[in-house]
Design an enzyme around this catalytic site. Structure first.
Site, mmCIF file in Angstrom:
data_model
loop_
_atom_site.group_PDB
_atom_site.id
_atom_site.type_symbol
_atom_site.label_atom_id
_atom_site.label_comp_id
_atom_site.label_asym_id
_atom_site.label_seq_id
_atom_site.Cartn_x
_atom_site.Cartn_y
_atom_site.Cartn_z
ATOM 1 C CD GLU A 78 -3.074 -0.709 0.105
ATOM 2 O OE1 GLU A 78 -3.120 0.435 -0.378
ATOM 3 O OE2 GLU A 78 -3.830 -1.630 -0.276
ATOM 4 C CD GLU A 109 5.260 -21.646 10.758
ATOM 5 O OE1 GLU A 109 5.387 -21.964 11.958
ATOM 6 O OE2 GLU A 109 4.296 -20.996 10.321
#
Length: 268
Positions: A78, A109
């Site tokens: 953004e 992960e």
């Protein structure tokens, strides 16, 4: 204590009616902002360091897995449209690569070496900052990434929702937002995720303001990627210059940003 995995304060959820479920979730959500309020000084110190480094050419990396990784990518993605900054100024990286944005990548992960390799693929310098995001504070991908980054001279921080975690021990600026047990036990996409999102909002917004990407309270460098934003920019120029709507829109489209259009008007 592993607060993020502790048992919910509510039980027999399947027996509750819909309004009670909604009210209870809302009650828990209200605790998040109060938890963040307690650690604002820690966020302040981190932002001060990030701003100094970015003024010297540094960038900001977010690294995470699962929900945490997605939130970092959301915040990073953004920044260019909102503030008109390059796409490689704030970078979100998720364990398992872009495919993991939509679908979990098995065991991604757990690779403690991969995060640093992912950072290196973008290039790095000693003015960069790496923020590891992990609700639990135990994710190997994130811990390994910040540990390697710190060893190379990069500034390191983390956002976690437990106290005294292995992740926090590895960074210079630990942001520990303890929001309590989740409404659904262990579902850290809920309060923990909300806390991480709010903290990321604070960090990136404050950094961009201090880097001069906001004037007054306006996003004067936003990208004109759709008609809604063109209308918003046109209104900003009308307010700043007194020009008509048509003239303001013409200036906006000519100069490509609110800032440039307004500056051109006053340079006459």
């Amino acid at each position: 204590m592993n607060t993020t995995e502790s048992s919910s304060l509510y039980d027999d959820l399947e027996k509750l009616d819909i309004i009670t479920l909604l009210q209870s979730i809302n009650k828990e959500d209200q605790k998040v902002a109060l938890a963040i309020e307690k650690i604002l000084p820690s966020i302040q110190k981190l932002v001060e360091e990030i701003v100094q480094r970015m003024r010297k050419g540094g960038r900001l990396f977010y690294i995470g897995a699962g929900t945490s990784g997605r939130l970092g990518i959301l915040d990073a993605s953004e920044c260019p449209p909102t503030y008109g900054v390059p796409h490689d100024l704030v970078i979100g990286i998720i364990a398992g690569g872009d495919a993991a944005i939509r679908k979990a990548v098995e065991n991604a992960e757990d690779n403690a070496e991969q995060a640093w390799e992912d950072i290196v693929s973008f290039g790095f310098n000693e003015q960069d900052t790496v923020i590891g995001i992990a609700a639990s504070g135990t994710t190997p991908y994130v811990i390994g990434g910040v540990k390697s980054a710190k060893s190379k001279g990069l500034l390191t921080a983390c956002i976690t929702c437990n106290l005294n975690t292995p992740l926090a021990e590895e960074v210079e600026f630990p942001i520990e937002v303890v929001v309590g047990p989740e409404f659904v036990t262990g579902s850290t996409r809920m309060k923990a995720g909300t806390a991480q999102k709010l903290v990321l909002n604070m960090i990136s917004t404050t950094v961009m303001i201090k880097l001069g990407r906001v004037k007054g309270n306006k996003m004067v460098d936003m990208q004109l990627s759709n008609e809604k934003l063109v209308k918003r920019g046109t209104k900003m120029i009308m307010e700043a210059t007194g020009l008509s709507e048509d003239d303001s829109k013409a200036k906006l489209l000519e100069f490509g940003s609110v800032r440039a259009a307004v500056e051109s008007f006053y340079q006459k």
